[in-house]
Write an enzyme that holds these catalytic residues in place. Structure first.
Site, short mmCIF file in Angstrom:
data_model
loop_
_atom_site.label_atom_id
_atom_site.label_comp_id
_atom_site.label_asym_id
_atom_site.label_seq_id
_atom_site.Cartn_x
_atom_site.Cartn_y
_atom_site.Cartn_z
N CYS A 113 -1.53 -3.41 -2.30
CA CYS A 113 -3.00 -2.96 -2.71
C CYS A 113 -3.82 -4.13 -2.20
CB CYS A 113 -2.84 -2.55 -3.88
SG CYS A 113 -4.32 -1.55 -4.40
N HIS A 216 1.57 2.09 -2.55
CA HIS A 216 2.18 1.08 -3.52
C HIS A 216 3.77 1.37 -3.14
CE1 HIS A 216 -0.45 -1.43 -6.14
NE2 HIS A 216 -1.19 -0.54 -6.28
N GLU A 218 6.25 -0.05 -3.44
CA GLU A 218 7.62 -0.53 -5.05
C GLU A 218 7.79 0.48 -5.73
OE1 GLU A 218 3.21 -1.41 -6.62
OE2 GLU A 218 4.17 -1.26 -4.42
#
Length: 240
Positions: A113, A216, A218
């Site tokens: 990001c 994202h 993660e």
């Protein structure tokens, strides 16, 4: 016995955390967990205001530039427009210096990001400061921050690219929480992932050491374990 690679993750200063008036250096646990799942040893790198030096960066095997606030527009030759969010030029300069040292030392770097945006600016590109006001697209790119593991929009990967290999298919439903994006792509970078409206969602370089995504992964690695594959190349490259 092979040692696991040490992956630095930039941690910003949060004045509202910890004891009153003290604050903490912090970053999302999802980044830490994802690096561990990919085979790395995560180490948080505090943004103290001091520019990192080559000797300290040499202790790392790889670098992860995480998400966060907007990049200061004067760093890519623009004045701020309506729609710009909060910036921290100290963090911008820290991450840009850290990135350049890692590349000079041939260490692998992954951006997420804001990390993608920092990479593009550091290498000479520019950003769209605010997608709703800077483009004619009606597609929404900023989902709910409360449901960070909820699929939001589809990302399309360029066949034959490294990001396509990580995705394992031509497109994926991903999450999304950004209002800035790459405008002019930096020299040396190739855009290899996009949304349907043409916004760049992933880049990589020709060396195989640098890549970044706008979404994202993660936040997905617990619920959707296949997303660990976006972190695996960072740790594998760092181990060699």
């Amino acid at each position: 016995m092979n040692q696991k690679p040490v992956i630095g993750i930039v941690a910003g200063f949060e004045p509202g955390l910890g004891s009153p008036g003290v604050g903490m250096f912090a970053e999302s646990a999802d980044y830490v967990r994802s690096v561990v799942l990919a085979g790395g040893v995560p180490v948080l790198l505090p943004v103290t205001g001091e520019i990192p030096d080559a000797q300290s960066v040499a202790l790392l095997d790889g670098l992860l530039l995480p998400g966060g606030g907007d990049v200061a527009p004067h760093l890519y030759g623009q004045d701020p427009i309506k729609g710009m969010g909060a910036t921290c030029v100290t963090k911008d300069r820290f991450e840009i210096a850290l990135l350049k040292i890692c590349l000079a030392q041939h260490k692998p770097v992954m951006g997420v990001c804001r990390g993608l945006q920092v990479i593009n600016v550091a290498l000479g590109g520019t950003l769209i400061q605010d997608l709703p006001t800077g483009t004619a697209s009606l597609q929404e790119h900023r989902g709910s921050m409360e449901t960070r593991d909820e699929p939001f929009h589809r990302v399309y990967f360029t066949p034959g690219s490294r990001l396509h290999d990580m995705a394992g298919q031509d497109s994926l439903l991903t999450n999304s929480y950004h209002h800035q994006a790459i405008d002019r792509l930096a020299p040396g970078l190739r855009a290899t992932a996009h949304t349907a409206d043409g916004v760049i969602e992933g880049v990589e370089d020709e060396t195989g050491l640098l890549y970044a995504v706008q979404f994202h992964p993660e936040n997905f690695t617990r619920r959707f374990p296949d997303f660990v594959r976006f972190f695996t190349p960072l740790c594998e490259k760092a181990a060699h």
